[in-house]
Structure formats: structure tokens, C-alpha cells
Design a protein around this motif. Structure first.
Motif, short mmCIF file in Angstrom:
data_model
loop_
_atom_site.label_atom_id
_atom_site.label_comp_id
_atom_site.label_asym_id
_atom_site.label_seq_id
_atom_site.Cartn_x
_atom_site.Cartn_y
_atom_site.Cartn_z
N VAL A 82 0.62 -1.42 0.18
CA VAL A 82 0.04 -0.21 -0.14
C VAL A 82 0.81 1.50 0.00
CG1 VAL A 82 -1.63 1.45 1.60
CG2 VAL A 82 -2.29 -1.43 1.20
N THR A 83 2.33 1.31 0.83
CA THR A 83 2.75 2.57 0.48
C THR A 83 3.34 3.17 -0.59
OG1 THR A 83 3.14 1.96 2.85
CG2 THR A 83 4.46 3.64 2.07
N GLU A 84 3.53 1.49 -0.92
CA GLU A 84 4.74 1.27 -2.40
C GLU A 84 3.56 1.94 -3.67
OE1 GLU A 84 8.35 -1.22 -3.94
OE2 GLU A 84 6.76 -3.13 -2.34
N LEU A 85 2.01 1.88 -3.49
CA LEU A 85 1.64 2.47 -3.83
C LEU A 85 1.14 3.87 -4.45
CD1 LEU A 85 -1.10 -0.58 -4.42
CD2 LEU A 85 0.82 0.36 -6.58
N LEU A 86 1.43 4.42 -2.73
CA LEU A 86 0.95 5.70 -2.49
C LEU A 86 1.99 6.53 -3.11
CD1 LEU A 86 -0.71 5.67 1.03
CD2 LEU A 86 -2.06 5.93 -1.60
N MET A 87 3.49 5.73 -2.62
CA MET A 87 4.13 6.25 -2.78
C MET A 87 4.61 6.59 -4.88
SD MET A 87 7.36 5.63 -0.37
CE MET A 87 8.28 7.30 -1.04
N HIS A 88 3.98 5.56 -5.24
CA HIS A 88 3.91 5.57 -6.47
C HIS A 88 2.68 6.54 -7.13
CE1 HIS A 88 6.76 2.12 -9.19
NE2 HIS A 88 6.18 2.04 -7.66
N ALA A 89 2.51 6.82 -6.33
CA ALA A 89 1.27 8.06 -7.36
C ALA A 89 1.20 9.32 -6.79
CB ALA A 89 -0.13 7.23 -6.71
N TYR A 90 2.30 9.90 -5.80
CA TYR A 90 1.67 11.06 -4.99
C TYR A 90 3.69 11.60 -5.30
CZ TYR A 90 -2.60 10.18 -3.81
OH TYR A 90 -4.01 10.06 -4.22
N THR A 91 5.01 10.36 -4.28
CA THR A 91 6.15 10.81 -4.34
C THR A 91 7.01 10.29 -5.34
OG1 THR A 91 6.17 10.06 -2.59
CG2 THR A 91 5.29 11.91 -2.20
N TYR A 92 6.80 10.54 -6.93
CA TYR A 92 7.43 8.60 -7.58
C TYR A 92 8.91 9.52 -7.14
CZ TYR A 92 8.49 5.55 -11.50
OH TYR A 92 8.90 4.45 -12.54
N GLU A 93 9.40 10.77 -7.98
CA GLU A 93 10.53 10.07 -7.88
C GLU A 93 11.54 10.25 -6.07
OE1 GLU A 93 11.55 14.17 -9.37
OE2 GLU A 93 10.02 14.33 -11.15
N LEU A 94 10.82 10.66 -5.14
CA LEU A 94 10.96 9.92 -4.40
C LEU A 94 11.86 8.37 -3.66
CD1 LEU A 94 12.52 11.02 -1.08
CD2 LEU A 94 9.83 11.07 -0.29
N TYR A 95 10.97 7.89 -4.45
CA TYR A 95 10.42 6.32 -4.42
C TYR A 95 11.39 6.28 -5.05
CZ TYR A 95 9.32 2.07 -5.51
OH TYR A 95 9.23 0.27 -5.29
N LEU A 96 12.17 6.53 -6.04
CA LEU A 96 13.19 6.46 -7.55
C LEU A 96 14.27 6.11 -5.98
CD1 LEU A 96 12.11 7.94 -10.53
CD2 LEU A 96 11.47 5.29 -9.80
N THR A 97 14.23 7.54 -6.31
CA THR A 97 15.97 7.74 -5.49
C THR A 97 15.84 6.90 -4.01
OG1 THR A 97 14.88 9.93 -5.40
CG2 THR A 97 16.33 9.30 -3.94
N LEU A 98 14.64 6.38 -3.02
CA LEU A 98 15.12 5.47 -1.90
C LEU A 98 15.02 4.01 -2.19
CD1 LEU A 98 12.32 6.71 0.24
CD2 LEU A 98 14.68 7.18 0.58
N GLY A 99 15.02 3.91 -3.73
CA GLY A 99 15.07 2.01 -4.05
C GLY A 99 14.11 1.35 -3.63
N ILE A 100 15.10 0.72 -3.56
CA ILE A 100 14.84 -0.55 -2.92
C ILE A 100 14.40 -0.92 -1.34
CG2 ILE A 100 17.32 -1.56 -2.02
CD1 ILE A 100 14.62 -4.02 -3.86
N PHE A 101 14.87 0.24 -0.59
CA PHE A 101 14.59 -0.30 0.21
C PHE A 101 12.96 0.50 0.97
CE2 PHE A 101 19.47 1.32 0.16
CZ PHE A 101 19.80 0.58 0.97
N ILE A 102 12.46 0.79 0.25
CA ILE A 102 11.01 1.30 0.34
C ILE A 102 10.27 -0.81 0.53
CG2 ILE A 102 8.85 1.88 -0.06
CD1 ILE A 102 10.53 3.50 0.96
N PRO A 103 10.42 -1.52 -0.74
CA PRO A 103 10.21 -2.47 0.29
C PRO A 103 11.07 -3.67 0.48
CG PRO A 103 10.90 -2.57 -2.83
CD PRO A 103 11.00 -1.61 -2.04
N LEU A 104 12.40 -3.26 1.18
CA LEU A 104 12.52 -4.12 2.31
C LEU A 104 12.49 -3.36 3.78
CD1 LEU A 104 16.05 -3.89 1.55
CD2 LEU A 104 15.27 -5.70 1.71
N ILE A 105 11.43 -2.59 3.96
CA ILE A 105 10.50 -2.38 5.05
C ILE A 105 9.93 -3.84 5.34
CG2 ILE A 105 9.03 -1.52 5.90
CD1 ILE A 105 9.39 1.44 4.40
#
Length: 232
Positions: A82-105
Motif C-alpha cells: 500500500v505504501t509503495e502504491l501511494l509513493m508511486h502515485a504522489y512521490t514517485y521521484e522520491l520512491y526512485l531515490t529510496l529504491g529497494i529500501f521501500i520494499p525492504l521495509i
């Protein structure tokens, strides 16, 4: 209220998952090159902690003890998605910056640990508050460490604010000093270890100072009682 106060103090200071339990250090040390990176990961982790603690507390009496850990991991994975999808929708560039560490939560020991140690044994209101405080304590350390590294390495604070807060947030960036040569030690991984060590040392020093003052106050009370002949 006493338990709420205790959970607040535990999450923010006494049992902080980052500088006391030393959990989740891999993403903490990897992405804290700037305040915004730290804040983004901290908010994502807090959201997962809050959702997973609430869910685990709600189903704690329904889950067989033998399979509780796999169930907890599935719950955490759902909230990470859910968090990944929210970041894809609203903060995609930040999601790319954080990279693999979001799924690794999903594998963050702090989240699994709170689900097992607290949420699975307490009512939902306390589990929710515990998740919020633990997430807030984790976020504070991410932001402080990111601020230290960004300031020393780049001479700025809140660089890249638009990644989290959207267009127009570029004005939030604070340039403390201009430098042509970046302080690479602060930006690279060794700087993260050094900064983390300084934060742990600072916390230990503060704790020792507080304990010393409490001891001195207690000794003064005892001395005054002896002088006046008052029973303690």
C-alpha cells in the motif's frame, strides 16, 4: 494515561528502535544522505508500523500461535505494498531515490519485533499508539542523521524538498554555506556510521547526566531528612 505516557517515552527515547534497539540500521544508514530522504523513509516506515500494529492487534486472538510470524509478515507486506502504491502515485521521484529500501521495509526487524512483542499482546488502541511512537522515534533519528550528513556534506538542509512536498517546495531548501568541494566523508557510508555513533554517544551522555542529577537529588533529600529527623 500512564501507559500512553510510557509508550511515548519508550518510542521516542528509552526504547527508540534506531539508537537503543539498533534495529533497521541498513536502510537508516543507507538513505540518510539528506533530510528529505530520511523523512520520506521515516514516514513510510511509520505508516507500515501503524497499520501492521493495528491489524495484528485486531486478529491476535484469531491467529494460531504456531503460524503467527508468517501471518505477521504477510500483514506487514500488505501495508508495504500500500505504501509503495501511494509513493508511486504522489512521490514517485522520491520512491526512485529510496529504491529497494521501500520494499525492504517488510524485513525491518523493528516492525516485526513490535508486532510480536507488543501488538499481538495488547488492545488495538495501545498497539496503534505504540506503532505511531516507534515510527516517530525512528523517523526523528532518520531526519537528524540526514540533517547532520547533508549539512556537513553539502552545506544545505531540506535539499530536494520538492521530491516529498511537490512542486514549489524548492524554496524550502536552506543553504547554510556554499562549497565547491563536497565533504565526501559525510555523504558516503562511513559518514553514516560515524554520525550514528555520535547520536548514540549523545543519548548515553544525556541519560548519564539525568541519572546523576536524580541521584544527587535523592541524596539531598536523604541528607535533609536525617538533619531534620523526618521519616522518608
Amino acid at each position: 494515561m500512564a501507559q500512553i505516557k510510557s509508550l511515548f517515552v519508550e518510542g521516542i527515547w528509552k526504547n527508540n528502535p534506531a539508537i537503543v534497539q539498533l534495529l533497521g540500521l541498513c536502510p537508516l544508514l543507507a538513505v540518510t544522505g539528506t533530510v528529505i530522504n530520511g523523512l520520506g523513509l521515516g514516514l513510510a516506515t511509520t505508516l507500515v508500523l501503524l497499520g501492521s500494529n493495528i491489524s495484528v492487534s485486531l486478529v491476535r486472538n484469531l491467529v494460531p500461535n504456531e503460524i503467527r510470524i508468517p501471518i505477521f509478515v504477510m500483514v506487514i507486506a500488505a501495508f508495504v505494498t500500500v505504501t509503495e502504491l501511494l509513493m508511486h502515485a504522489y512521490t514517485y521521484e522520491l520512491y526512485l531515490t529510496l529504491g529497494i529500501f521501500i520494499p525492504l521495509i517488510v524485513t525491518n526487524c523493528a516492525i516485526i519485533g513490535r508486532a510480536e512483542a507488543f501488538a499481538s499482546k495488547n488492545p488495538v488502541q495501545f498497539a496503534a499508539f505504540d506503532g505511531l511512537m516507534m515510527g516517530l522515534g525512528f523517523t526523528i533519528i532518520l531526519v537528524v542523521l540526514g540533517g547532520m550528513r547533508e549539512l556537513l556534506g553539502l552545506g544545505t538542509l531540506l535539499d530536494g524538498a520538492e521530491l516529498l512536498f511537490g512542486e514549489g517546495a524548492e524554496s524550502l531548501t536552506i543553504t547554510v554555506f556554499d562549497t565547491e568541494n563536497k565533504f565526501l566523508l559525510a555523504i558516503l557510508p562511513p559518514g553514516a556510521f560515524l554520525g550514528m555513533g555520535l547520536l548514540i554517544a549523545a543519548k548515553n551522555l544525556i541519560d548519564q547526566t539525568i541519572e546523576k542529577r536524580k541521584l544527587q537529588t535523592s541524596q539531598k533529600v536523604v541528607t535533609r531528612a536525617r538533619v531534620t529527623g523526618t521519616d522518608l
